[in-house]
Design a protein around this motif. Structure first.
Motif, short mmCIF file in Angstrom:
data_model
loop_
_atom_site.label_atom_id
_atom_site.label_comp_id
_atom_site.label_asym_id
_atom_site.label_seq_id
_atom_site.Cartn_x
_atom_site.Cartn_y
_atom_site.Cartn_z
N GLN A 189 2.77 21.53 -2.62
CA GLN A 189 2.10 21.28 -3.91
C GLN A 189 1.22 20.04 -3.78
N VAL A 190 -0.10 20.21 -3.98
CA VAL A 190 -1.01 19.07 -3.92
C VAL A 190 -0.88 18.27 -5.21
N VAL A 191 -0.54 17.00 -5.07
CA VAL A 191 -0.37 16.13 -6.24
C VAL A 191 -1.69 15.47 -6.62
N ARG A 192 -2.40 14.94 -5.63
CA ARG A 192 -3.71 14.36 -5.89
C ARG A 192 -4.42 14.05 -4.58
N LEU A 193 -5.70 13.72 -4.70
CA LEU A 193 -6.49 13.31 -3.55
C LEU A 193 -6.67 11.80 -3.59
N VAL A 194 -6.71 11.17 -2.43
CA VAL A 194 -6.83 9.72 -2.35
C VAL A 194 -8.07 9.39 -1.50
N VAL A 195 -8.88 8.47 -1.99
CA VAL A 195 -10.19 8.21 -1.38
C VAL A 195 -10.32 6.77 -0.89
N LYS A 196 -11.50 6.49 -0.33
CA LYS A 196 -11.83 5.16 0.20
C LYS A 196 -11.55 4.05 -0.82
N GLY A 197 -10.89 3.00 -0.37
CA GLY A 197 -10.61 1.86 -1.23
C GLY A 197 -9.24 1.89 -1.86
N GLU A 198 -8.58 3.04 -1.81
CA GLU A 198 -7.25 3.15 -2.41
C GLU A 198 -6.16 2.83 -1.40
N LEU A 199 -4.99 2.52 -1.93
CA LEU A 199 -3.83 2.22 -1.09
C LEU A 199 -2.87 3.40 -1.05
N LEU A 200 -2.21 3.56 0.07
CA LEU A 200 -1.20 4.60 0.23
C LEU A 200 0.14 3.95 0.55
N GLY A 201 1.20 4.45 -0.09
CA GLY A 201 2.54 4.01 0.26
C GLY A 201 3.05 2.78 -0.46
N GLN A 202 2.25 2.23 -1.41
CA GLN A 202 2.68 0.99 -2.04
C GLN A 202 3.94 1.15 -2.90
N ARG A 203 4.07 2.31 -3.56
CA ARG A 203 5.24 2.52 -4.41
C ARG A 203 6.52 2.50 -3.58
N SER A 204 6.50 3.22 -2.46
CA SER A 204 7.68 3.29 -1.59
C SER A 204 8.04 1.93 -1.02
N VAL A 205 7.00 1.16 -0.65
CA VAL A 205 7.24 -0.17 -0.08
C VAL A 205 7.82 -1.12 -1.12
N ILE A 206 7.27 -1.08 -2.34
CA ILE A 206 7.71 -2.00 -3.39
C ILE A 206 9.14 -1.75 -3.81
N ILE A 207 9.51 -0.47 -3.97
CA ILE A 207 10.88 -0.17 -4.43
C ILE A 207 11.84 0.10 -3.27
N ASN A 208 11.32 -0.03 -2.03
CA ASN A 208 12.14 0.11 -0.83
C ASN A 208 12.85 1.46 -0.78
N GLU A 209 12.09 2.53 -1.00
CA GLU A 209 12.62 3.88 -0.92
C GLU A 209 11.75 4.72 0.00
N VAL A 210 12.28 5.85 0.42
CA VAL A 210 11.50 6.74 1.28
C VAL A 210 10.30 7.28 0.51
N ALA A 211 9.29 7.72 1.23
CA ALA A 211 8.09 8.28 0.61
C ALA A 211 8.44 9.54 -0.17
N ASN A 212 7.87 9.67 -1.34
CA ASN A 212 8.12 10.83 -2.19
C ASN A 212 7.14 11.96 -1.88
#
Length: 225
Positions: free
Chosen positions: A71-94
């Motif tokens: 299931q495609v949730v969204r597209l991520v483009v130039k200038g955006e960050l990936l993985g910040q939520r997982s890093v901040i809450i110290n959980e595996v990638a969703n």
């Protein structure tokens, strides 16, 4: 990619709030990675030890359903960050992040991000706002699936791809999605996407060559009900 202080891409994300020694520390710690089209940046359920700042290219974030469908949730483009939520809450990638074309990303170690979040209130607030916007976008997508027709949702994603990623020298969308990806984003069956694209072609709204799409009548797509 060079010095983070001179990086224009950095100014598109929460990283723009970092100052002086903070950005110098990230510049020294980051690793520039070249990702090939179709390559996975990180997988769902993977523990991330850093975040990725997209310097160029586009990736899709996907979730595996109980039936094993992507299931495609969204597209991520130039200038955006990936993985910040997982890093901040110290959980595996969703979600799983996969490159839709060749990409360049800067990998920033987790400890640098956490340290800056604790010291720089402006950076923390900017990161919080970005995640709140992501949540709002997710809520809007759910509402659109309930209230808008498949034709309108498909027209909107085609226009979104055109406006955000542009077209090639022949006028075709630069970002090529599979029919399954379109179906996943729109929230319908692949067969429905194929049928709707065929209708759009018959109505002279667009032209297709394989997976590639070229808009013929933008105004009609914008007015789609």
């Amino acid at each position: 990619m060079g010095d983070c202080e001179q990086c224009m891409v950095r100014k598109l994300s929460a990283l723009k709030m970092l100052k002086g020694e903070e950005i110098k520390a990230i510049s020294c710690a980051k690793i520039t990675k070249h990702i090939k089209k179709g390559e996975i940046i990180f997988k769902e359920d993977e523990m991330l030890n850093g975040v990725y700042c997209i310097s160029s290219g586009v990736c899709k974030l996907t979730k595996l359903t109980e039936k094993g469908k992507e299931q495609v949730v969204r597209l991520v483009v130039k200038g955006e960050l990936l993985g910040q939520r997982s890093v901040i809450i110290n959980e595996v990638a969703n979600l799983t992040a996969t490159a839709l074309n060749d990409m360049e990303v800067c990998y920033i170690p987790k400890q640098e991000i956490i340290q800056d979040l604790m010291k720089n209130n402006d950076f923390s607030l900017s990161m919080l706002r970005r995640m709140a916007e992501d949540l709002k976008d997710a809520e809007t997508a759910i509402i659109n699936m309930a209230q808008k027709s498949v034709r309108k949702r498909l027209a909107e994603i085609i226009l979104y791809l055109c406006d955000n990623f542009g077209v090639d020298e022949s006028g075709y969308l630069k970002v090529t999605l599979s029919r399954d990806d379109f179906a996943s984003i729109v929230g319908t069956a692949t067969e429905s996407v194929i049928r709707t694209l065929s209708q759009f072609k018959k109505e002279d709204l667009l032209k297709t060559t394989g997976k590639k799409i070229r808009i013929i009548n933008r105004e009609e797509l914008e007015m789609m009900e």
